[in-house]
Design a protein around this motif. Structure first.
Motif, PDB file in Angstrom:
ATOM      1  N   ASP A   1       0.872  -1.172   0.000  1.00 33.82           N
ATOM      2  CA  ASP A   1       0.000   0.000   0.000  1.00 33.82           C
ATOM      3  C   ASP A   1       0.914   1.228   0.000  1.00 33.82           C
ATOM      4  OD1 ASP A   1      -1.702   2.103   0.530  1.00 33.82           O
ATOM      5  OD2 ASP A   1      -2.857   1.039   2.051  1.00 33.82           O
ATOM      6  N   ILE A   2       1.208   1.735  -1.191  1.00 37.59           N
ATOM      7  CA  ILE A   2       2.204   2.792  -1.334  1.00 37.59           C
ATOM      8  C   ILE A   2       1.782   4.049  -0.578  1.00 37.59           C
ATOM      9  CG2 ILE A   2       3.453   4.258  -2.960  1.00 37.59           C
ATOM     10  CD1 ILE A   2       3.045   2.091  -5.060  1.00 37.59           C
ATOM     11  N   VAL A   3       0.525   4.426  -0.719  1.00 35.24           N
ATOM     12  CA  VAL A   3       0.049   5.672  -0.096  1.00 35.24           C
ATOM     13  C   VAL A   3       0.246   5.627   1.409  1.00 35.24           C
ATOM     14  CG1 VAL A   3      -1.980   7.122   0.305  1.00 35.24           C
ATOM     15  CG2 VAL A   3      -1.589   6.099  -1.954  1.00 35.24           C
ATOM     16  N   HIS A   4      -0.021   4.468   1.998  1.00 37.26           N
ATOM     17  CA  HIS A   4       0.099   4.342   3.446  1.00 37.26           C
ATOM     18  C   HIS A   4       1.547   4.497   3.900  1.00 37.26           C
ATOM     19  CE1 HIS A   4      -0.980   3.053   7.481  1.00 37.26           C
ATOM     20  NE2 HIS A   4      -0.080   2.073   7.425  1.00 37.26           N
ATOM     21  N   PHE A   5       2.469   3.844   3.196  1.00 35.46           N
ATOM     22  CA  PHE A   5       3.849   3.787   3.690  1.00 35.46           C
ATOM     23  C   PHE A   5       4.718   4.957   3.246  1.00 35.46           C
ATOM     24  CE2 PHE A   5       2.547  -0.531   4.592  1.00 35.46           C
ATOM     25  CZ  PHE A   5       3.144  -0.733   5.829  1.00 35.46           C
ATOM     26  N   GLU A   6       4.323   5.641   2.190  1.00 35.53           N
ATOM     27  CA  GLU A   6       5.169   6.766   1.785  1.00 35.53           C
ATOM     28  C   GLU A   6       5.077   7.929   2.777  1.00 35.53           C
ATOM     29  OE1 GLU A   6       4.000   7.947  -2.092  1.00 35.53           O
ATOM     30  OE2 GLU A   6       2.038   8.718  -1.496  1.00 35.53           O
ATOM     31  N   GLN A   7       4.143   7.849   3.734  1.00 37.14           N
ATOM     32  CA  GLN A   7       4.130   8.841   4.817  1.00 37.14           C
ATOM     33  C   GLN A   7       5.474   8.882   5.545  1.00 37.14           C
ATOM     34  OE1 GLN A   7       0.457   8.628   7.427  1.00 37.14           O
ATOM     35  NE2 GLN A   7       0.204   6.709   6.299  1.00 37.14           N
ATOM     36  N   ALA A   8       6.144   7.727   5.600  1.00 37.87           N
ATOM     37  CA  ALA A   8       7.386   7.632   6.360  1.00 37.87           C
ATOM     38  C   ALA A   8       8.543   8.357   5.691  1.00 37.87           C
ATOM     39  CB  ALA A   8       7.756   6.157   6.562  1.00 37.87           C
ATOM     40  N   ARG A   9       8.347   8.812   4.458  1.00 37.60           N
ATOM     41  CA  ARG A   9       9.416   9.586   3.814  1.00 37.60           C
ATOM     42  C   ARG A   9       9.607  10.935   4.504  1.00 37.60           C
ATOM     43  NH1 ARG A   9       7.975   8.468  -2.595  1.00 37.60           N
ATOM     44  NH2 ARG A   9       7.896   6.187  -2.438  1.00 37.60           N
ATOM     45  N   ASP A  10       8.593  11.342   5.240  1.00 34.67           N
ATOM     46  CA  ASP A  10       8.737  12.519   6.113  1.00 34.67           C
ATOM     47  C   ASP A  10       9.376  12.032   7.409  1.00 34.67           C
ATOM     48  OD1 ASP A  10       8.599  14.711   7.719  1.00 34.67           O
ATOM     49  OD2 ASP A  10       6.397  14.832   7.750  1.00 34.67           O
ATOM     50  N   ARG A  11      10.697  12.134   7.495  1.00 34.64           N
ATOM     51  CA  ARG A  11      11.433  11.553   8.606  1.00 34.64           C
ATOM     52  C   ARG A  11      11.148  12.242   9.945  1.00 34.64           C
ATOM     53  NH1 ARG A  11      11.880   7.780   5.143  1.00 34.64           N
ATOM     54  NH2 ARG A  11      13.870   7.429   4.087  1.00 34.64           N
TER      55      ARG A  11
END
Length: 885
Positions: free
Chosen positions: A171-181
């Protein structure tokens, strides 16, 4: 709307993974009823309902039965409970995550049966005994089979005609939140960086020792483990100030944990339970664009090896983490771009859509078929009926056994070859194991050869990963160490022993021996200008060059013909003399071979044997021998990875397929057919066997006539039990191996820690005690008692002291170690070989040819067998072409 009734071994509110991802998306087209395993309620039975998402109902059965899972004792209660909610008139589909629930199918009349095989549950810790049986039945009646990664797909595809591989998605949308460190989880507030993290279930699939080693190597690193502990004791978890267990966390919180990590870990153990896993978290880690370090899990290597750092040892894993922490995002740009490509190529939405399409096609195919109305009437009878044979795959050549001979043969054959091995890794008895940072081989192995081709092969397989050194082989006798070979290094032994050895050698050469066992030496000395095969010593242990093509020994004044009727004991007295026989050759070889030496013939020593070099013997008695003697005075060993590294080095060069955990259950020479224990079948044009000859004939069963069975039963062999000891002190000895002819349980100790420095962890040293046994001489002890006895014997002979810490100890068994050259061997082998060759079965290697081979001879035997097979296949194809014309 059609209902999907799901039977699951996982609870919906457990770790959010494949079932939740898929079913929550399929809920757009179906009603989902998710039935969990029952839970204990002492007084009565009832169903607990919940609705975690639209169109999804989770049912948790409560029963008064303590048995876990879909146990047989649960079935009467579950059947009654199911009758409360199943409406047979409504169209429904049965969907299984666990075959154990199959008996409940009798309560349904599904339009489709689907098996979503996300794990090889039979390989997990403490599986139900009926698991494989019920899976066989489920595969017979399922309309569709979905699998996780490619390893599972390959394991199931031959067992069902409609298997589809659907690896984990993301689920790309869910996990790309973590790119904001900056959005990291509050749990990190008291955990400084750098943080190396893992999330998921912590069970038998996790390499806890690796976690401990990682934390120990860098105390400033923080190891963050997010997930529930299951099926293992919490007391087994490594405890250090920098290891943090944060328990199970909600799925929505995972990106916030990832945002606070510097490196993502896949620290899986390599065992049966991880052979087929395809970790969902790999793509989730990639969506966050963090460095990933993994052990060599097959699916991770195959699918994501170009962007995931793969480390096959604890030391390599630690180094990979060090490199990951030093790599900046700028340095990692190319890897991140490839991660983005991989992540964008898949999604759970797409996977669910493709599954839905396949379900619709299968439903159309089932419409109007009477098959769907009767196949579920008697599920228990289906469960206990033998499954239909799976279709056989056709192969030009099939090789059984991925030891050095089988690997060499596969290396020299083409892509239409299949290599089978019952173990989880290649190597045969040349495999290595790791235990608490120590590397141990299955008995001691070294690299040496007189053949230029073998040396070329060493370079191809190992490259620069090799450690060459001068041999330090010794003998412990009369309380002191003397160099190997015994007859050339008598210095330091008691004077009367030296005298007996020298006089005996002289009498063996020039006069009648004094001992009644010996015979008058007959014949005259032969010149050494012929093609003489020679032996320099009687240590038949795989580290001396005593095969028929071993070459000549320096300083031999002549050779003596070997009498065909002579037994090994007479031979020793006749050639070496009474003293050397008494003080070393007889006691050592009795200890090694376990059988009376009079029952052994001597063909394995070659046709001619060098007479004792008297000058060498006398010189070695007067002063210490300064340098090694013999053909393997200098030897090689892999610098890293144990002898396993050389075996594994074949794999990238093999063009054909390799199937591991492939246990051969049956061979039919008449049908040219191999059947594996899991039901897979292969039809061969030619079969190359490298497995022990008695095991091969046993697998042929009644197709082998009585004379062949009798010949196989007559073959004798010696087994070896290895006791591996990891000592908490470095450099306990400078020796490589030591022979013990006298008062120890073991006949040899291989000092693994000196084979290569990488075999030891910091502060430790590993060694292997080798103990021969057979039906004539069984092991006197086993298990911990055997380990304790070896420790005592090692202390007695001065290898280490009682003050030394024993870091680890383990046992390795080699049921077939040495083949025994008794007087019936030659005829028995020839009888079997002739019968098999008429049925296109070729024998190669130590245990199939029943010959004394070292690993270099095994390489050449595999090459020779491959050439024979290639010539036979080419010849048949030329004949076929002419016939067609």
């Amino acid at each position: 709307m059609t209902t999907i009734i799901v039977f699951s071994h996982l609870r919906w509110d457990f770790v959010y993974q494949r079932p939740q991802h898929l079913l929550s998306r399929l809920a757009e087209n179906y009603k989902i009823v998710f039935i969990e395993e029952p839970t204990l309620h002492k007084h009565d039975s009832f169903l607990e309902y919940s609705q975690p998402a639209p169109n999804i109902t989770v049912i948790k059965p409560h029963t008064p039965v303590a048995a876990s899972g879909f146990h047989d004792e649960q079935l009467p209660h579950l059947i009654k409970l199911m009758q409360q909610f199943v409406v047979l008139e409504e169209e429904h589909i049965a969907w299984f995550y666990t075959p154990m629930a199959l008996p409940l199918l009798q309560e349904l009349q599904p339009s489709l049966v689907i098996y979503d095989c996300m794990d090889e549950l039979a390989a997990f810790k403490n599986p139900p005994k009926q698991m494989l049986q019920r899976e066989n039945a489920l595969l017979r009646i399922a309309d569709l089979v979905f699998t996780g990664g490619p390893s599972l797909y390959r394991a199931k595809r031959a067992r069902h005609p409609n298997v589809h591989c659907f690896p984990s998605s993301v689920d790309i949308v869910h996990f790309e939140q973590a790119r904001d460190r900056s959005s990291h989880h509050p749990a990190h507030e008291d955990i400084p960086g750098p943080r190396l993290g893992y999330y998921g279930v912590i069970d038998e699939r996790i390499d806890l020792e690796l976690i401990d080693r990682l934390a120990e190597a860098h105390p400033q690193w923080q190891i963050v483990l997010v997930g529930p502990v299951a099926k293992i004791s919490r007391s087994a978890l490594p405890r250090r100030h920098n290891i943090h267990y944060l328990g199970q966390q909600p799925y929505k919180a995972l990106p916030h944990f990832l945002a606070g990590w510097n490196v993502c870990l896949l620290p899986f153990a390599l065992n049966e339970s991880t052979r087929f896993i395809s970790p969902t978290k790999t793509l989730e880690y990639m969506a966050v664009e963090l460095p990933i370090v993994s052990t060599p899990v097959a699916d991770v290597v195959e699918l994501y090896g170009e962007v995931v750092s793969i480390a096959d040892t604890p030391q390599a894993f630690i180094r990979a983490c060090e490199n990951a922490l030093l790599t900046t995002p700028e340095d990692n740009t190319q890897t991140i771009m490839r991660m983005r490509e991989m992540v964008s190529a898949t999604s759970w939405n797409t996977t669910a859509e493709k599954m839905h399409e396949l379900m619709q096609v299968a439903a159309l195919q089932n419409e109007g078929s009477t098959r769907g109305t009767h196949r579920f009437m008697e599920p228990e009878s289906l469960i206990h009926r033998n499954p239909e044979p799976t279709p056989a795959e056709n192969r030009k050549a099939v090789i059984i056994g991925a030891g050095p001979t089988g690997l060499s043969a596969a290396y020299h054959l083409d892509e239409e070859t299949l290599l089978l091995d019952k173990n989880s890794i290649v190597g045969g008895w040349c495999r290595s194991i790791e235990d608490k940072g120590f590397t141990f081989d299955h008995a001691g192995h070294i690299m040496f050869s007189n053949d230029p081709y073998v040396h070329q092969l060493y370079k191809i397989l190992l490259g620069n990963n090799v450690h060459w050194q001068d041999r330090e082989a010794w003998i412990y006798s009369k309380g002191i160490h003397t160099r190997y070979p015994f007859q050339g290094a008598l210095y330091g032994l008691p004077a009367d022993v030296i005298s007996e050895c020298i006089v005996g050698a002289m009498e063996a050469r020039y006069g009648t021996l004094k001992t009644p066992q010996a015979k008058l030496m007959e014949g005259t000395c032969q010149g050494t200008d012929g093609a003489a095969a020679v032996v320099s010593d009687c240590c038949a242990d795989g580290t001396g060059n005593i095969a028929p093509d071993s070459g000549k020994v320096r300083g031999a004044e002549g050779v003596v013909e070997r009498s065909k009727a002579e037994n090994f004991e007479d031979f020793i007295y006749r050639v070496w003399g009474a003293g050397i026989a008494k003080h070393f050759a007889i006691p050592y070889n009795r200890k090694l071979w376990t059988v009376p030496l009079t029952e052994m013939e001597t063909s394995w020593l070659g046709g001619r044997v060098p007479l004792p070099d008297l000058e060498e013997i006398i010189e070695g008695a007067l002063q210490p021998v300064a340098k090694p003697m013999g053909p393997n005075a200098r030897f090689g060993y892999p610098l890293r990875g144990g002898f396993q590294a050389m075996m594994s080095g074949f794999v990238p060069h093999i063009k054909g397929a390799i199937e591991l955990n492939a246990d051969v259950a049956r061979i039919s020479p008449d049908q040219h057919l191999i059947t594996l224990a899991d039901g897979r079948r292969y039809r061969y044009q030619y079969l190359l066997s490298t497995i022990p000859l008695p095991e091969l004939i046993r697998s042929i069963g009644d197709e082998a006539p009585p004379p062949i069975k009798k010949a196989a039963a007559a073959l004798r062999h010696v087994s070896v039990r290895c006791v591996n000891l990891g000592i908490g002190r470095e450099n306990i000895s400078d020796k490589h191996w030591i022979y013990y002819p006298e008062d120890t349980l073991f006949h040899r100790v291989f000092l693994q820690g000196n084979a290569s420095p990488a075999c030891n962890p910091p502060g430790g040293f590993g060694l292997t005690c080798e103990i021969s046994y057979s039906p004539i001489k069984p092991l006197p002890l086993d298990g911990q008692e055997l380990i304790d006895r070896c420790v005592e014997d090692c202390i007695k002979v001065g290898l280490f002291t009682r003050d030394d810490k024993l870091i680890t100890a383990n046992l390795v068994d080699m049921p077939y170690a040495y083949v025994v050259y008794d007087h019936a061997r030659k005829q028995s082998v020839e009888t079997i070989r002739q019968w098999l060759s008429e049925r296109d079965i070729i024998l190669a290697g130590r245990y199939s040819e029943w010959e004394y081979y070292n690993s270099d001879h095994a390489f050449l035997a595999g090459k020779k067998a491959a050439e024979v097979i290639s010539q036979l296949i080419d010849s048949e194809e030329r004949v076929a072409d002419k016939t067609a014309v």
